[in-house]
Design an enzyme around this catalytic site. Sequence first.
Site, PDB file in Angstrom:
ATOM      1  N   PHE A 167      27.093 -39.034 -11.313  1.00  0.00           N
ATOM      2  CA  PHE A 167      27.342 -39.207 -12.746  1.00  0.00           C
ATOM      3  C   PHE A 167      28.396 -38.253 -13.307  1.00  0.00           C
ATOM      4  CE2 PHE A 167      22.720 -37.458 -13.118  1.00  0.00           C
ATOM      5  CZ  PHE A 167      23.113 -36.128 -13.072  1.00  0.00           C
ATOM      6  N   HIS A 196      18.487 -30.166 -18.348  1.00  0.00           N
ATOM      7  CA  HIS A 196      17.927 -28.833 -18.055  1.00  0.00           C
ATOM      8  C   HIS A 196      18.271 -28.357 -16.632  1.00  0.00           C
ATOM      9  CE1 HIS A 196      13.646 -29.953 -16.323  1.00  0.00           C
ATOM     10  NE2 HIS A 196      14.617 -30.536 -15.661  1.00  0.00           N
TER      11      HIS A 196
END
Length: 345
Positions: free
Chosen positions: A238, A256
């Site tokens: 990605f 995170h």
Amino acid sequence: MDSIEDIECIKPLLQYKYGCLVSKVMFTAAELGVFDLLLESGKLMPSTTIAERLGTSFTGMERLLDTCVGLKLLRVERTGSQALYGSTEFSNLYLAESSPKSQYHHMMFFSEITFLNLNYLTDAVRQGKSPLGKIYGDSSSNLFDVIFRSEGEMKRFSQSMNSNWHLCGRDVMAAFDLSHFPLICDLGGSGCGLAKECIAMYPNSTVTIFDLPNVVEMAKKHFVSPEEHRITFHEGDFFKDPIPEADLYILARILHDWDDEKCVQLLSRLHKACKPGGGVLVVEVVLNEDRSGPLEAHLQSMLMLLLTEGKERTPSEYNALFSAAGFKEVQLKKCQLYDAILGRK
Ligand SMILES: C[S@@+](CC[C@H](N)C(=O)[O-])C[C@H]1O[C@@H](n2cnc3c(N)ncnc32)[C@H](O)[C@@H]1O
């Protein structure tokens, strides 16, 4: 201060000192199959029978069972010198592997990966970054490179991730009305846990799982049945590869893992891919604005320091990331275990 006052004052220390051991007792009983055996049998059993059925020593099993009773994970009925052990509603629901709400795989990930690395927490704090390279004896600094070395490891990780969504996936998916987003792409969607909750809640939606090629191959094999045609797959990185078209992009427990720079890079790519009115749904445990808690978010952030480049963030930190990537409208909804933040283009 006299010794009685000392003992009162020192109670938190005694409790925290045993924290890891308490978890490990629960993990050990789960791993050995104690909770499953007692759920399946549905009756009380002496420790010797449990030890025989699970292939352990009598001494070790009796001690483990008594400790589980002390922790209220199991119950015991004592008559004379005989003790009979049984499951509890809690162990049947959450600790037995065969239960639909089981947290077994999550516990096993903690036991096998997280706990193994906890010895390095001091190093992580000293250096301000994950000592993964030091732990695994190579130059890797990416958690996914070190834990995704076989299909079995990837499957176990995805099962661990999915356990949480069996508990709170619906809650997170209901935080915002997502029925306006029929085409959804779940980036880093792993074992389709959240995607399944999404299609169950929104009958008009389809979800594309975008994940690393090996993870997609594994997920197709182990986590979807041919009838689940509303879940499709797209493999790639990605950070580099083209982002599939969608009305909504989900990033659940993705930001995170990464530092601010990488988060802005990823969100900017999604902003570019979004149509006007489209959006990004971030799912994380969000810290209070004044960083006063919740404790789970602080503990999770320690694990992120130990294992990744990332951290848990406050609402204004998420706002800053969204805004740097070009999103104007950002809303946060607090949920039960994980929170949801929706950024619209
Ligand atoms: C912490 S898991 C979160 C899984 C899932 N979203 C959930 O909450 O259950 C991170 C996921 O991101 C995927 N991932 C990591 N780096 C990636 C990349 N560069 N491109 C695509 N997927 C990636 C991993 O394979 C993994 O499935």
